[in-house]
Design a protein around this motif. Structure first.
Motif, PDB file in Angstrom:
ATOM      1  N   TYR A   1     -93.532  23.039  37.375  1.00 54.75           N
ATOM      2  CA  TYR A   1     -93.327  24.187  38.244  1.00 54.75           C
ATOM      3  C   TYR A   1     -91.846  24.301  38.582  1.00 54.75           C
ATOM      4  O   TYR A   1     -91.229  23.336  39.033  1.00 54.75           O
ATOM      5  CB  TYR A   1     -94.148  24.040  39.533  1.00 54.75           C
ATOM      6  CG  TYR A   1     -94.091  25.248  40.435  1.00 54.75           C
ATOM      7  CD1 TYR A   1     -94.798  26.390  40.126  1.00 54.75           C
ATOM      8  CD2 TYR A   1     -93.308  25.243  41.581  1.00 54.75           C
ATOM      9  CE1 TYR A   1     -94.754  27.504  40.945  1.00 54.75           C
ATOM     10  CE2 TYR A   1     -93.249  26.347  42.411  1.00 54.75           C
ATOM     11  CZ  TYR A   1     -93.973  27.476  42.085  1.00 54.75           C
ATOM     12  OH  TYR A   1     -93.921  28.588  42.895  1.00 54.75           O
ATOM     13  N   LYS A   2     -91.276  25.466  38.331  1.00 48.44           N
ATOM     14  CA  LYS A   2     -89.870  25.713  38.634  1.00 48.44           C
ATOM     15  C   LYS A   2     -89.774  26.870  39.607  1.00 48.44           C
ATOM     16  O   LYS A   2     -90.500  27.855  39.486  1.00 48.44           O
ATOM     17  CB  LYS A   2     -89.101  26.065  37.357  1.00 48.44           C
ATOM     18  CG  LYS A   2     -89.088  24.973  36.324  1.00 48.44           C
ATOM     19  CD  LYS A   2     -88.347  25.418  35.096  1.00 48.44           C
ATOM     20  CE  LYS A   2     -88.368  24.334  34.042  1.00 48.44           C
ATOM     21  NZ  LYS A   2     -87.642  24.743  32.845  1.00 48.44           N
ATOM     22  N   GLN A   3     -88.842  26.755  40.552  1.00 49.54           N
ATOM     23  CA  GLN A   3     -88.640  27.816  41.529  1.00 49.54           C
ATOM     24  C   GLN A   3     -87.180  27.822  41.971  1.00 49.54           C
ATOM     25  O   GLN A   3     -86.578  26.771  42.167  1.00 49.54           O
ATOM     26  CB  GLN A   3     -89.540  27.599  42.748  1.00 49.54           C
ATOM     27  CG  GLN A   3     -89.347  28.652  43.815  1.00 49.54           C
ATOM     28  CD  GLN A   3     -90.206  28.392  45.042  1.00 49.54           C
ATOM     29  OE1 GLN A   3     -90.922  27.408  45.121  1.00 49.54           O
ATOM     30  NE2 GLN A   3     -90.110  29.276  45.998  1.00 49.54           N
ATOM     31  N   ARG A   4     -86.626  29.011  42.110  1.00 55.91           N
ATOM     32  CA  ARG A   4     -85.283  29.183  42.673  1.00 55.91           C
ATOM     33  C   ARG A   4     -85.441  29.804  44.058  1.00 55.91           C
ATOM     34  O   ARG A   4     -85.975  30.914  44.178  1.00 55.91           O
ATOM     35  CB  ARG A   4     -84.431  30.104  41.801  1.00 55.91           C
ATOM     36  CG  ARG A   4     -84.244  29.614  40.393  1.00 55.91           C
ATOM     37  CD  ARG A   4     -83.204  28.499  40.347  1.00 55.91           C
ATOM     38  NE  ARG A   4     -83.081  27.996  38.998  1.00 55.91           N
ATOM     39  CZ  ARG A   4     -83.378  26.772  38.628  1.00 55.91           C
ATOM     40  NH1 ARG A   4     -83.819  25.902  39.510  1.00 55.91           N
ATOM     41  NH2 ARG A   4     -83.229  26.386  37.383  1.00 55.91           N
ATOM     42  N   PRO A   5     -84.998  29.103  45.080  1.00 53.60           N
ATOM     43  CA  PRO A   5     -85.177  29.634  46.427  1.00 53.60           C
ATOM     44  C   PRO A   5     -84.398  30.937  46.650  1.00 53.60           C
ATOM     45  O   PRO A   5     -83.297  31.107  46.129  1.00 53.60           O
ATOM     46  CB  PRO A   5     -84.656  28.514  47.331  1.00 53.60           C
ATOM     47  CG  PRO A   5     -83.849  27.641  46.463  1.00 53.60           C
ATOM     48  CD  PRO A   5     -84.341  27.808  45.076  1.00 53.60           C
TER      49      PRO A   5
ATOM     50  N   LYS B   1     -84.614  33.776  45.410  1.00 53.00           N
ATOM     51  CA  LYS B   1     -84.354  34.620  44.238  1.00 53.00           C
ATOM     52  C   LYS B   1     -85.623  35.262  43.680  1.00 53.00           C
ATOM     53  O   LYS B   1     -85.544  36.079  42.779  1.00 53.00           O
ATOM     54  CB  LYS B   1     -83.694  33.808  43.105  1.00 53.00           C
ATOM     55  CG  LYS B   1     -82.405  33.136  43.497  1.00 53.00           C
ATOM     56  CD  LYS B   1     -81.352  34.157  43.843  1.00 53.00           C
ATOM     57  CE  LYS B   1     -80.051  33.468  44.228  1.00 53.00           C
ATOM     58  NZ  LYS B   1     -79.110  34.351  44.871  1.00 53.00           N
ATOM     59  N   GLY B   2     -86.787  34.834  44.132  1.00 54.11           N
ATOM     60  CA  GLY B   2     -88.033  35.399  43.627  1.00 54.11           C
ATOM     61  C   GLY B   2     -88.405  34.891  42.241  1.00 54.11           C
ATOM     62  O   GLY B   2     -89.193  35.513  41.540  1.00 54.11           O
ATOM     63  N   TYR B   3     -87.826  33.767  41.823  1.00 56.01           N
ATOM     64  CA  TYR B   3     -88.100  33.213  40.496  1.00 56.01           C
ATOM     65  C   TYR B   3     -89.095  32.064  40.618  1.00 56.01           C
ATOM     66  O   TYR B   3     -88.862  31.095  41.339  1.00 56.01           O
ATOM     67  CB  TYR B   3     -86.793  32.696  39.872  1.00 56.01           C
ATOM     68  CG  TYR B   3     -86.989  31.939  38.575  1.00 56.01           C
ATOM     69  CD1 TYR B   3     -87.203  32.613  37.380  1.00 56.01           C
ATOM     70  CD2 TYR B   3     -86.961  30.551  38.552  1.00 56.01           C
ATOM     71  CE1 TYR B   3     -87.384  31.912  36.196  1.00 56.01           C
ATOM     72  CE2 TYR B   3     -87.136  29.844  37.377  1.00 56.01           C
ATOM     73  CZ  TYR B   3     -87.355  30.532  36.201  1.00 56.01           C
ATOM     74  OH  TYR B   3     -87.539  29.851  35.028  1.00 56.01           O
ATOM     75  N   ARG B   4     -90.232  32.202  39.953  1.00 63.75           N
ATOM     76  CA  ARG B   4     -91.230  31.135  39.901  1.00 63.75           C
ATOM     77  C   ARG B   4     -91.777  31.046  38.490  1.00 63.75           C
ATOM     78  O   ARG B   4     -92.050  32.063  37.861  1.00 63.75           O
ATOM     79  CB  ARG B   4     -92.398  31.435  40.839  1.00 63.75           C
ATOM     80  CG  ARG B   4     -92.049  31.346  42.280  1.00 63.75           C
ATOM     81  CD  ARG B   4     -93.298  31.449  43.123  1.00 63.75           C
ATOM     82  NE  ARG B   4     -92.918  31.880  44.443  1.00 63.75           N
ATOM     83  CZ  ARG B   4     -93.462  32.896  45.070  1.00 63.75           C
ATOM     84  NH1 ARG B   4     -94.393  33.626  44.498  1.00 63.75           N
ATOM     85  NH2 ARG B   4     -93.068  33.201  46.282  1.00 63.75           N
ATOM     86  N   LYS B   5     -91.946  29.823  38.008  1.00 64.75           N
ATOM     87  CA  LYS B   5     -92.494  29.623  36.669  1.00 64.75           C
ATOM     88  C   LYS B   5     -93.426  28.415  36.712  1.00 64.75           C
ATOM     89  O   LYS B   5     -93.030  27.322  37.121  1.00 64.75           O
ATOM     90  CB  LYS B   5     -91.374  29.380  35.661  1.00 64.75           C
ATOM     91  CG  LYS B   5     -91.841  29.261  34.241  1.00 64.75           C
ATOM     92  CD  LYS B   5     -90.651  29.108  33.308  1.00 64.75           C
ATOM     93  CE  LYS B   5     -91.114  29.028  31.874  1.00 64.75           C
ATOM     94  NZ  LYS B   5     -89.997  28.845  30.948  1.00 64.75           N
ATOM     95  N   LYS B   6     -94.666  28.608  36.291  1.00 66.10           N
ATOM     96  CA  LYS B   6     -95.656  27.530  36.261  1.00 66.10           C
ATOM     97  C   LYS B   6     -96.108  27.349  34.817  1.00 66.10           C
ATOM     98  O   LYS B   6     -96.463  28.305  34.145  1.00 66.10           O
ATOM     99  CB  LYS B   6     -96.850  27.891  37.136  1.00 66.10           C
ATOM    100  CG  LYS B   6     -97.881  26.806  37.237  1.00 66.10           C
ATOM    101  CD  LYS B   6     -98.997  27.214  38.163  1.00 66.10           C
ATOM    102  CE  LYS B   6    -100.039  26.127  38.255  1.00 66.10           C
ATOM    103  NZ  LYS B   6    -101.162  26.526  39.114  1.00 66.10           N
TER     104      LYS B   6
END
Length: 116
Positions: free
Chosen positions: A75-79, A81-86
């Motif tokens: 799980y990746k997320q950039r605070p 920025k609205g970027y989430r990847k699962k």
């Protein structure tokens, strides 16, 4: 007799009759596999260390099963920025049963008996 073998970029401490899990190998279930990269052999109080590998030594095994490990979640997320990847991942592995560990002397003796 025990040995340290190298396969798939990792080292494994093995003994005869033991089952190990290694990175996925080529071949079908029931095929023989030979590990030529033997780093060290331990036979009772005697041990032989290679530089980097023991010359003429090998470990033989049989492929028992090909399988995949339990699923892990990446799980990746950039605070802010609205970027989430699962994403999920299952690593493949091969279960190998070690049948023989041979030194250079035993390997030569086995080759002469096979020729005769």
């Amino acid at each position: 007799m025990k040995a340290i073998i190298e396969t798939g970029g990792k080292q494994y401490y093995v003994s005869e009759g033991e089952t190990i899990y290694v990175e996925k190998l080529e071949g079908k279930e029931g095929d023989k596999v030979v590990f030529d990269k033997v780093v060290m052999i331990v036979n009772g109080k005697k041990s032989k260390v290679g530089q980097p590998y023991v010359a003429g030594a090998s470990a033989e095994g049989t492929i028992v099963k090909h399988d995949r490990a339990k699923k892990i979640i990446v799980y990746k997320q950039r605070p802010k920025k609205g970027y989430r990847k699962k994403q999920g991942h299952r690593q493949g592995f091969t279960r190998v049963m070690i049948s023989k560990i041979r030194t250079s002397a035993q390997k030569k003796a086995a080759e002469t008996t096979e020729e005769a």
